[in-house]
Design an enzyme around this catalytic site. Structure first.
Site, PDB file in Angstrom:
ATOM      1  N   ARG A 298       0.870  -1.251  -0.135  1.00  0.00           N
ATOM      2  CA  ARG A 298       0.005   0.067   0.144  1.00  0.00           C
ATOM      3  C   ARG A 298       0.904   1.079  -0.174  1.00  0.00           C
ATOM      4  O   ARG A 298       0.553   2.140  -0.982  1.00  0.00           O
ATOM      5  CB  ARG A 298      -0.888   0.017   1.244  1.00  0.00           C
ATOM      6  CG  ARG A 298      -2.165  -0.966   0.965  1.00  0.00           C
ATOM      7  CD  ARG A 298      -3.030  -1.191   2.216  1.00  0.00           C
ATOM      8  NE  ARG A 298      -4.232  -1.816   1.820  1.00  0.00           N
ATOM      9  CZ  ARG A 298      -5.262  -2.265   2.594  1.00  0.00           C
ATOM     10  NH1 ARG A 298      -5.213  -1.860   3.956  1.00  0.00           N
ATOM     11  NH2 ARG A 298      -6.227  -2.863   2.152  1.00  0.00           N
ATOM     12  N   TYR A 442      -6.293  -1.097  -6.750  1.00  0.00           N
ATOM     13  CA  TYR A 442      -5.561  -2.180  -6.298  1.00  0.00           C
ATOM     14  C   TYR A 442      -4.970  -2.057  -4.849  1.00  0.00           C
ATOM     15  O   TYR A 442      -4.463  -0.964  -4.654  1.00  0.00           O
ATOM     16  CB  TYR A 442      -5.022  -3.063  -7.523  1.00  0.00           C
ATOM     17  CG  TYR A 442      -3.588  -2.245  -8.095  1.00  0.00           C
ATOM     18  CD1 TYR A 442      -3.104  -0.910  -7.435  1.00  0.00           C
ATOM     19  CD2 TYR A 442      -3.066  -2.750  -9.271  1.00  0.00           C
ATOM     20  CE1 TYR A 442      -2.050  -0.267  -8.192  1.00  0.00           C
ATOM     21  CE2 TYR A 442      -1.971  -2.045  -9.786  1.00  0.00           C
ATOM     22  CZ  TYR A 442      -1.372  -1.135  -9.428  1.00  0.00           C
ATOM     23  OH  TYR A 442      -0.523  -0.262 -10.072  1.00  0.00           O
ATOM     24  N   GLU A 443      -4.646  -3.061  -4.177  1.00  0.00           N
ATOM     25  CA  GLU A 443      -4.243  -3.050  -2.875  1.00  0.00           C
ATOM     26  C   GLU A 443      -5.324  -2.460  -1.953  1.00  0.00           C
ATOM     27  O   GLU A 443      -4.680  -1.888  -0.991  1.00  0.00           O
ATOM     28  CB  GLU A 443      -2.816  -2.373  -2.630  1.00  0.00           C
ATOM     29  CG  GLU A 443      -1.747  -3.152  -3.453  1.00  0.00           C
ATOM     30  CD  GLU A 443      -1.634  -4.512  -3.394  1.00  0.00           C
ATOM     31  OE1 GLU A 443      -2.071  -5.133  -2.363  1.00  0.00           O
ATOM     32  OE2 GLU A 443      -1.225  -5.258  -4.373  1.00  0.00           O
ATOM     33  N   GLY A 444      -6.422  -2.424  -2.323  1.00  0.00           N
ATOM     34  CA  GLY A 444      -7.505  -1.739  -1.482  1.00  0.00           C
ATOM     35  C   GLY A 444      -8.158  -0.284  -2.247  1.00  0.00           C
ATOM     36  O   GLY A 444      -7.060   0.460  -2.171  1.00  0.00           O
TER      37      GLY A 444
END
Length: 597
Positions: A298, A442-444
């Site tokens: 992140r 992506y990655e949340g």
């Protein structure tokens, strides 16, 4: 003319040395090799590599993309990508911040962050391949057994193999408790992994002979939900306990996703059909190991937004100085030309200054996060490590969400500066705008980052990280309370810090009666936090620039950009504060059926 990139080495040096005090920090943490001479050499050589090797491949990566062979499941990367990776490995970049005992150079994370930013700005799609290897490295380093680190970590650090994170399935993204991939114990201590994962970045490619997949799966007797998730190492080519690479594993790329951007990055559907895997960490404790990868990733994705913002800004600035359109409203500034360059127009300057403020302030926000990784891992004092970990946890969703959303904003502003020329492919600006979109997902997603910040880091952890940051702001404001040259920044910064604390308490109090208040406030709380954090870094930038030996022009640029930020960007916090005050009722009152009316 296609977009170009020039690494902002001098501003990176300013961030590292003048603002963050990297030399003193590295000395304190025991990184004796991380001297200024070494750091300067890294910056200069990274700039050369990214400017001359990676940046020229950015357009061809977008235009050609990756190619999938349905018969074999193989993936061919765009022309030049594989050769660029070979040069990357030969240059020693793959192990820059990894431990020496596994073949790395053992430098601090902060020392590697400028390289990461340069790679993302030069060629985001290519940069996704080594990015995933770093996440796998962190998971193996912190959770792997000794033999696993020997067998898998060393080849990844050396760049001979790459890694992936295989989390998402078609029916579950954020809610990993729903995953169906299963793991069956085998007599030799390995596991048979069966299932399908989607959106797997660098899941298949032609860079290396082996790809190490880190896969979330369920054991037969696993509890339901997230408490029953385990993490497994599943290599493309089988690897024994002795590290020897064997035959092809039952792992295959089933398809490549067709995407709006990052065409040069292989985004794969990966099928596991009884593939041999090895448990990493404890059974049913895969979520904690996953977050080791996820938190690192992140922060890294936040840097992707920063890199794209900077490249977009650089090209918009160049165009604004060259493009002649109309005359200045206050009179011709270049009377010897048929028209003035568009940089004389206030609205163009608004867009350029917004980009400059978000890029240079965002650089400090992201780099500070990396410095906290180093402090949390290497400080000798337990309390100092704990404080760094609390602050890092609090800042991670802010770095990820804000830097990526600002990446979308900055690439949009840059596109606007080009006008219609920005919309066509010739200048490369529309590619940057398309590529930027994925970083917010992506990655949340941004919404997930907001919930992580408000729900976990503030409510569950009692805002421990926020208190550390507020303490930093108070210490800075107190130190410069009598500095007349900083008064225009100190007063507003104190006011926003006090409001930040008050808003946090207000949302927390309302959430006691109604849990929906957390979700209702989360998005606005995240961006409120990001803008106040940047105000702090801009005030520190002005103070650091004034105290430095840098040119008068450099100091003026920092001060005027800070003034712009405080006057025209920081007031966005007022809207976010009002939205938070509106509460959950304004979102939840309307019946679901009324959305169709």
């Amino acid at each position: 003319m296609a977009s170009s990139y020039r690494a902002p080495v001098e501003d990176m040096r300013f961030a590292l040395y003048d603002v963050l005090g990297a030399e003193a920090l590295f000395g304190k943490l025991g990184f004796d090799e991380a001297t200024r001479d070494v750091l300067d050499a890294i910056l200069d050589e990274a700039a050369r590599f990214t400017e001359t090797v990676l940046s020229p491949l950015n357009e061809v990566g977008d235009r050609v993309g990756c190619e999938y062979d349905k018969a074999t499941g193989d993936v061919r990367t765009p022309p030049g990508f594989r050769e660029a990776y070979r040069k990357f490995v030969e240059g020693g970049w793959s192990g820059l911040v990894s431990p020496p005992e596994f073949g790395g150079q053992g430098l601090p994370h902060l020392a590697g962050l400028p390289l990461k930013e340069m790679i993302d700005a030069a060629n985001l799609a290519w940069g996704n391949f080594p990015l995933l290897s770093h996440g796998a490295t962190e998971a193996l380093l912190h959770h792997g057994e000794d033999w696993q680190r020997e067998a898998f970590l060393k080849p990844i650090v050396e760049g001979r193999w790459t890694g992936t994170m295989c989390l998402t399935e078609s029916h579950c993204g954020t809610d990993l408790g729903l995953l169906k991939t299963r793991a069956e114990p085998q007599a030799d201590g390995s596991y048979s992994i069966t299932g399908t994962k989607i959106f797997i970045t660098a899941g298949e490619h032609d860079f290396t002979d082996n790809i190490v997949h880190l896969v979330l799966a369920r054991l037969p007797d696993a509890p339901a939900g997230v408490k029953g998730i385990s993490l497994f190492i599943v290599p493309k080519m089988r690897v024994g306990r002795d590290g020897a690479m064997g035959e092809r594993n039952a792992v295959r790329c089933g398809a490549l996703e067709h995407k709006m951007g990052i065409h040069g990055s292989a985004t794969c559907v990966i099928n596991f059909d009884g593939a041999q895997g090895w448990l990493i960490g404890a059974a049913n404790k895969g979520l904690s190991a996953m977050f080791t990868m996820m938190n690192t990733a992140r922060l890294a994705v936040g840097l992707q937004g920063l890199g794209l913002s900077d490249r977009a800004y650089q090209n918009a600035l160049r165009y604004a100085r060259d493009r002649l359109q109309m005359r200045s409203l206050s009179g011709a500034k270049f009377p010897d030309r048929p028209a003035d360059p568009i940089i004389v127009h206030p609205d163009v300057r608004r867009m350029l200054l917004t980009c400059k403020a978000l890029v240079e302030g965002g650089r400090l926000l992201g780099y500070h996060g990396a410095s906290l990784v180093d402090v949390g891992s290497h400080a000798t004092d337990h309390a100092e490590r704990k404080q760094a970990e609390d602050l890092l946890g609090f800042l991670t969703p802010i770095v990820k969400a804000c830097l990526t959303e600002w990446g979308v904003e900055c690439t949009y502003h840059a596109l606007q500066c080009f006008g219609g020329h920005g919309y066509i492919a010739e200048h490369g600006m529309e590619q940057l705008a398309r590529d930027a979109r994925i970083t917010t997902l992506y990655e949340g997603t941004t919404g997930i980052q907001a919930l992580d910040l408000m729900g976990r880091k503030v409510m569950q952890q009692q805002a421990a990280g926020l208190q550390v940051f507020l303490g930093m702001i108070d210490a800075f404001c107190t130190q410069h309370a009598d500095d007349a040259s900083l008064a225009e920044f100190i007063g507003p910064l104190r006011e926003k810090a006090a409001q930040w604390q008050a808003l946090t308490m207000q949302v927390g109090q309302r959430a006691v009666a109604n849990a929906d208040e957390v979700g209702a406030a989360a998005y606005d709380y995240l961006f409120y936090s990001g803008y106040v954090a940047l105000a702090y870094w801009w005030a520190r930038s002005v103070a650091a620039a004034d105290a430095s030996s840098r040119s008068a022009e450099f100091k003026t640029a920092k001060r005027e950009t800070a003034r712009f930020y405080f006057a025209r960007v920081l007031p966005r916090t007022n809207t976010h504060a009002q939205a938070m005050a509106a509460g959950a009722e304004t979102l939840m009152a309307m019946p679901d059926s009324a959305f169709d009316s």
